[in-house]
Design a protein around this motif. Sequence first.
Motif, PDB file in Angstrom:
ATOM      1  N   GLN A 226      41.919  68.169  16.402  1.00 13.97           N
ATOM      2  CA  GLN A 226      42.527  68.766  14.920  1.00 13.97           C
ATOM      3  C   GLN A 226      43.519  69.991  15.303  1.00 13.97           C
ATOM      4  O   GLN A 226      43.529  70.458  16.446  1.00 13.97           O
ATOM      5  N   GLU A 227      44.269  70.449  14.321  1.00 11.00           N
ATOM      6  CA  GLU A 227      45.105  71.539  14.590  1.00 11.00           C
ATOM      7  C   GLU A 227      44.456  72.973  13.903  1.00 11.00           C
ATOM      8  O   GLU A 227      44.056  72.611  12.829  1.00 11.00           O
ATOM      9  N   LEU A 228      44.677  73.870  14.482  1.00 12.52           N
ATOM     10  CA  LEU A 228      44.216  75.291  13.852  1.00 12.52           C
ATOM     11  C   LEU A 228      45.650  76.085  13.458  1.00 12.52           C
ATOM     12  O   LEU A 228      46.360  76.548  14.393  1.00 12.52           O
ATOM     13  N   ASP A 229      45.931  76.263  12.360  1.00 16.98           N
ATOM     14  CA  ASP A 229      46.941  76.891  11.780  1.00 16.98           C
ATOM     15  C   ASP A 229      46.668  78.654  11.863  1.00 16.98           C
ATOM     16  O   ASP A 229      45.745  78.886  10.924  1.00 16.98           O
TER      17      ASP A 229
ATOM     18  N   SER B  48      39.078  68.679  19.656  1.00 12.70           N
ATOM     19  CA  SER B  48      39.010  67.671  18.947  1.00 12.70           C
ATOM     20  C   SER B  48      40.128  66.792  18.352  1.00 12.70           C
ATOM     21  O   SER B  48      40.115  65.854  17.834  1.00 12.70           O
TER      22      SER B  48
ATOM     23  N   LYS C 295      46.495  73.351  19.110  1.00 14.21           N
ATOM     24  CA  LYS C 295      45.727  71.999  19.283  1.00 14.21           C
ATOM     25  C   LYS C 295      44.322  72.450  19.731  1.00 14.21           C
ATOM     26  O   LYS C 295      44.174  72.824  20.676  1.00 14.21           O
TER      27      LYS C 295
END
Length: 187
Positions: free
Chosen positions: A110-113, A108, A105
């Motif tokens: 957003q999620e970073l895969d 921002s 997480k």
Amino acid sequence: MKNRFLIMVGAAALGTIVLLVPLKARIAEAQSQVAAQPDMAALKAEIDALRRLVPSQSHAMADVDYHFANLWFAAQNAHWPLADFYLNETRSHLNWAVRIRPVRKLSSGQELDLRPILQGVEDSSLTQLRTAISKQDSKTFGAAYRQTITECYACHKLAEKPYLRPQIPEQPATRMIDMRPNTDWPQ
């Protein structure tokens, strides 16, 4: 008429029995399924307890650091079987780190895969390292190692950890493993 009445009563009773037997079986089956389902609160508590047993991603990455640093010195000493070992360990522990926490997480929201990032590193620089080791090519190895460091740092920056700057190691992470090839053992 009496016989007919008895036949009808008998048939009705038999029909009731025929209907009740499957119904009883269905009730018993439903009761066993309900009994087999664990209490959701207990299941959640068990999942939380198991999560606490899993090491942090940083623990797995410390292992990556160890193996990747030793990989450099094994290759610098042209100890190619040992370099192959440390490359395999590096790859294994990178995968472990991503299995521990596949999605980060960001600030921002957003999620970073991390999975496609790791796949990209595996398909590029780690594959180049494998090729250099198999060909015992020190020059190609050095370039691929530096490229891997660049890709690792790019991932660290994407994960909002730009302060984690990998570099060419100054010394092996281990003092116990002999990095020289073809030496007599024990010393």
